[in-house]
Design an enzyme around this catalytic site. Sequence first.
Site, PDB file in Angstrom:
ATOM      1  N   ARG A  50       4.602 -28.401 -40.540  1.00 15.84           N
ATOM      2  CA  ARG A  50       4.384 -27.205 -39.723  1.00 15.84           C
ATOM      3  C   ARG A  50       4.443 -27.477 -38.228  1.00 15.84           C
ATOM      4  O   ARG A  50       5.127 -26.767 -37.481  1.00 15.84           O
ATOM      5  CB  ARG A  50       3.001 -26.574 -40.033  1.00 15.84           C
ATOM      6  CG  ARG A  50       2.978 -25.661 -41.194  1.00 15.84           C
ATOM      7  CD  ARG A  50       1.686 -25.803 -41.941  1.00 15.84           C
ATOM      8  NE  ARG A  50       1.611 -27.128 -42.501  1.00 15.84           N
ATOM      9  CZ  ARG A  50       2.144 -27.460 -43.685  1.00 15.84           C
ATOM     10  NH1 ARG A  50       2.690 -26.551 -44.415  1.00 15.84           N
ATOM     11  NH2 ARG A  50       2.099 -28.702 -44.131  1.00 15.84           N
ATOM     12  N   THR A  51       3.723 -28.465 -37.760  1.00 15.88           N
ATOM     13  CA  THR A  51       3.599 -28.621 -36.305  1.00 15.88           C
ATOM     14  C   THR A  51       4.955 -28.970 -35.696  1.00 15.88           C
ATOM     15  O   THR A  51       5.391 -28.346 -34.726  1.00 15.88           O
ATOM     16  CB  THR A  51       2.550 -29.704 -35.980  1.00 15.88           C
ATOM     17  OG1 THR A  51       1.371 -29.418 -36.739  1.00 15.88           O
ATOM     18  CG2 THR A  51       2.215 -29.713 -34.508  1.00 15.88           C
ATOM     19  N   LYS A  79      10.277 -51.868 -32.345  1.00 12.40           N
ATOM     20  CA  LYS A  79      10.577 -53.178 -31.731  1.00 12.40           C
ATOM     21  C   LYS A  79       9.407 -53.666 -30.884  1.00 12.40           C
ATOM     22  O   LYS A  79       9.523 -54.657 -30.172  1.00 12.40           O
ATOM     23  CB  LYS A  79      11.809 -53.058 -30.835  1.00 12.40           C
ATOM     24  CG  LYS A  79      13.063 -52.589 -31.546  1.00 12.40           C
ATOM     25  CD  LYS A  79      14.180 -52.419 -30.514  1.00 12.40           C
ATOM     26  CE  LYS A  79      15.236 -51.451 -30.986  1.00 12.40           C
ATOM     27  NZ  LYS A  79      16.040 -50.927 -29.874  1.00 12.40           N
ATOM     28  N   ARG A 100       2.574 -36.313 -31.792  1.00 12.96           N
ATOM     29  CA  ARG A 100       1.548 -36.579 -32.811  1.00 12.96           C
ATOM     30  C   ARG A 100       1.463 -38.086 -33.003  1.00 12.96           C
ATOM     31  O   ARG A 100       2.485 -38.769 -33.092  1.00 12.96           O
ATOM     32  CB  ARG A 100       1.885 -35.902 -34.134  1.00 12.96           C
ATOM     33  CG  ARG A 100       0.948 -36.331 -35.248  1.00 12.96           C
ATOM     34  CD  ARG A 100       1.109 -35.540 -36.491  1.00 12.96           C
ATOM     35  NE  ARG A 100       0.604 -34.184 -36.300  1.00 12.96           N
ATOM     36  CZ  ARG A 100       0.511 -33.285 -37.273  1.00 12.96           C
ATOM     37  NH1 ARG A 100       0.889 -33.594 -38.491  1.00 12.96           N
ATOM     38  NH2 ARG A 100       0.041 -32.073 -37.027  1.00 12.96           N
ATOM     39  N   HIS A 128      -6.597 -31.325 -32.551  1.00 14.79           N
ATOM     40  CA  HIS A 128      -5.306 -30.711 -32.889  1.00 14.79           C
ATOM     41  C   HIS A 128      -5.282 -29.333 -32.200  1.00 14.79           C
ATOM     42  O   HIS A 128      -5.394 -28.296 -32.857  1.00 14.79           O
ATOM     43  CB  HIS A 128      -5.183 -30.589 -34.413  1.00 14.79           C
ATOM     44  CG  HIS A 128      -3.809 -30.266 -34.911  1.00 14.79           C
ATOM     45  ND1 HIS A 128      -2.768 -29.858 -34.092  1.00 14.79           N
ATOM     46  CD2 HIS A 128      -3.298 -30.274 -36.173  1.00 14.79           C
ATOM     47  CE1 HIS A 128      -1.696 -29.640 -34.828  1.00 14.79           C
ATOM     48  NE2 HIS A 128      -1.993 -29.889 -36.101  1.00 14.79           N
TER      49      HIS A 128
HETATM   50  N1   CP Z   1      -1.360 -27.923 -39.928  1.00 20.33           N
HETATM   51  C1   CP Z   1      -0.616 -29.035 -39.682  1.00 20.33           C
HETATM   52  O1   CP Z   1      -0.842 -29.748 -38.700  1.00 20.33           O
HETATM   53  O2   CP Z   1       0.395 -29.255 -40.578  1.00 20.33           O
HETATM   54  P1   CP Z   1       1.440 -30.448 -40.499  1.00 20.33           P
HETATM   55  O3   CP Z   1       0.677 -31.727 -40.680  1.00 20.33           O
HETATM   56  O4   CP Z   1       2.436 -30.182 -41.570  1.00 20.33           O
HETATM   57  O5   CP Z   1       2.055 -30.407 -39.109  1.00 20.33           O
END
Ligand code: CP
Length: 303
Positions: A50-51, A79, A100, A128
């Site tokens: 999703r993100t 590396k 991320r 998040h």
């Molecule tokens: N909600 C969420 O962060 O989903 P993903 O880990 O798929 O990005």
Amino acid sequence: MNLVQPEDFSIEQINEILSLSQDIMSNPSKYSKVCEGKLLATLFFEPSTRTRLSFESAMKRLGGNVIGFSEPNSSSVSKGESLKDTIKTVSCYADIIAMRHPLEGSASEACKYTSVPFINAGDGKNQHPTQTLTDLLTIKSLKGDLNNHTIGICGDLENGRTVHSLVKAMSRYSGMKFIFISPKELKMPSYIKEELTSKNHTYIETESLDEVIDKLDILYMTRVQRERFNDLDEYERLKDFYILDLKKLKKAKNDMIIMHPLPRVNEIDEEVDDDERAVYFKQARYGMFVRMALIIKLLELEK
Ligand code: CP
């Protein structure tokens, strides 16, 4: 400006982003060229559906372009390149970065070296914030207001970064009642609870979803985060502690909404998906619109 945690934005700025998201939803064509000539870099050192994809579709729907990686082994990190050098380099190519990373604090660290706006797309079990913007837009759109709700947050509250960010964000609104529902091994961290207390909010902790479900306006389910466990036997013991099904929902209010940041494993039975209170796929769609608004805001393209 960067976004590492929800408090980086004032309530007014969050309201502006939510209003802009709602305008984008109503008038998508008005925004289809806003980011022409702009480049988003998505640096995903941890898996995501999703993100990452909502960031990428957001940028493309704004007329911009995307570079990046979803697999750190395909970057020079494999590396031995440092986070510092990676961010300094990507800042030379992109106008805005979403990252991320599995380590808590990596987003704050990256902000020291970026020369373009930086967005934390999840750092370990810490924060998040774009999921939180997604959650706030979902609550505002479906419940009409961000104040005066009883929210039950259920599952792995220790390791779930989405709920850490959400509670910090919701604690800035008034009349909120928080009910934390988890096994004793996976309770909400003390620093989050201390923050609630310092803001004069009360909270309840319980192991029993059944005992509190009739009180909730919002039920926020989360999965047990296997990737954060050192002991996989412990994960196996706890992973199915809560499984929401239609029988358990019988006591819930008719207008309660069921949210989940996804991915789901077993904690919501698929039979719940057709219940009109289940809004988690709508929530995923709101995530794309809110990220469109966030990109516009951080690139200062509103005008
Ligand atoms: N909600 C969420 O962060 O989903 P993903 O880990 O798929 O990005």
